[in-house]
Design a protein around this motif. Sequence first.
Motif, mmCIF file in Angstrom:
data_model
loop_
_atom_site.group_PDB
_atom_site.id
_atom_site.type_symbol
_atom_site.label_atom_id
_atom_site.label_comp_id
_atom_site.label_asym_id
_atom_site.label_seq_id
_atom_site.Cartn_x
_atom_site.Cartn_y
_atom_site.Cartn_z
ATOM 1 N N GLY A 149 0.779 -1.226 0.000
ATOM 2 C CA GLY A 149 0.000 0.000 0.000
ATOM 3 C C GLY A 149 0.810 1.275 0.000
ATOM 4 O O GLY A 149 0.264 2.360 -0.171
ATOM 5 N N LEU A 150 2.124 1.161 0.187
ATOM 6 C CA LEU A 150 2.981 2.345 0.213
ATOM 7 C C LEU A 150 2.992 3.090 -1.121
ATOM 8 O O LEU A 150 3.343 4.270 -1.169
ATOM 9 C CB LEU A 150 4.415 1.949 0.584
ATOM 10 C CG LEU A 150 4.645 1.544 2.043
ATOM 11 C CD1 LEU A 150 6.071 1.052 2.219
ATOM 12 C CD2 LEU A 150 4.382 2.722 2.964
ATOM 13 N N GLY A 151 2.594 2.387 -2.190
ATOM 14 C CA GLY A 151 2.577 3.046 -3.493
ATOM 15 C C GLY A 151 1.554 4.152 -3.590
ATOM 16 O O GLY A 151 1.633 5.002 -4.486
ATOM 17 N N LYS A 152 0.573 4.164 -2.694
ATOM 18 C CA LYS A 152 -0.438 5.219 -2.706
ATOM 19 C C LYS A 152 0.084 6.536 -2.151
ATOM 20 O O LYS A 152 -0.510 7.583 -2.390
ATOM 21 C CB LYS A 152 -1.657 4.792 -1.872
ATOM 22 C CG LYS A 152 -2.549 3.761 -2.526
ATOM 23 C CD LYS A 152 -3.788 3.543 -1.657
ATOM 24 C CE LYS A 152 -4.744 2.561 -2.313
ATOM 25 N NZ LYS A 152 -5.966 2.378 -1.478
ATOM 26 N N ILE A 153 1.147 6.477 -1.361
ATOM 27 C CA ILE A 153 1.613 7.648 -0.635
ATOM 28 C C ILE A 153 2.761 8.303 -1.388
ATOM 29 O O ILE A 153 3.771 7.661 -1.693
ATOM 30 C CB ILE A 153 2.066 7.261 0.791
ATOM 31 C CG1 ILE A 153 0.926 6.550 1.521
ATOM 32 C CG2 ILE A 153 2.500 8.482 1.570
ATOM 33 C CD1 ILE A 153 1.285 6.050 2.897
ATOM 34 N N GLY A 154 2.596 9.591 -1.704
ATOM 35 C CA GLY A 154 3.636 10.350 -2.395
ATOM 36 C C GLY A 154 4.364 11.293 -1.458
ATOM 37 O O GLY A 154 3.965 11.509 -0.311
#
Length: 317
Positions: A149-154
């Motif tokens: 889910g870290l891919g959602k956070i920029g």
Amino acid sequence: PVQNSAVYLPNSAHASSIPAPATPSPPSPVTPCGLELSPPLDDLMSITTPEIQENLPCFSRRFSNAVHFLGTEATALSCLTRLYEMDPNAGGGFNSTVEAITRFDGDKGKLVICGVGKSGHIAKKLVAAMNSLQIHTTYIHPTEELQGGLGKIGRHDTILLITFSGKTHFDRSLPLIILASHTHPSTCEIIRRPDSILLPAPIHKSETDSFGFPAPTTSTTMAIALGDALAVVISGELYSSIAGVFSKNHPGGAIGAAFNCPQKMSDLAIQFIGIPETVGPPTTGAHILMSAYRSKTGWTGPGNTSSPPHARSKDCS
């Protein structure tokens, strides 16, 4: 129907209708002392006491429990309002929260709201409210963050973590906002970084003391109300018209129809150039009706004379 806050309870007391818990739960953090409740609205008319039918022996108990519950949540909202009016920690936290989320003026970055359990459901509700007001927001489960889910956070995002206890940890280097029941950062375990922001959402009395059981009720109401207030304030700072933004993002349903209704005469007017003419003689009533039915505007004209739309013709017949 209830007209004001004055309520008469028929032949029943709250204490007798709510059983005491077998094992009391630890008390929830409460609003700081010294914050008095808003004065009651004594100048309003009192409501008429409902007539209890003899064939409904449970009505009195049901009515008393419902009024007690609604009154408790109303009192909690009143206490939360006074907290943000008078407590500099609460007001400063709200101001810092708005500045963190709007620091890029909506041009880049988004708000990432996290929560587990009931807090997760609240987070999803707030995500829907934020997006409808053009505040770019998404939801992520703290556990799923560690499994892709870290891919959602920029790198331009802001994290809003909802946790009533203030014990759910979330380690990131981005701006971190904690919406919890605590009223001061020193009592909240999750605040380890000095730049973390506390957004207090306390309740004036624990749910066990209020209702006899610790189910999330008053605490969830406070979190939703505070989140909605945050959404309205942020949208008001990013855009000149909140109503215009909302109508743009909500074109469907009854709400969209209400926003899209005609606002001025030009919205209803049809230019003559948009009225097609019936082609070819003879021009009979059937020709006119068929031409109006096929017209995009619902109007047609035989030659230089305009005719009413087919719906109007049908009504007149």
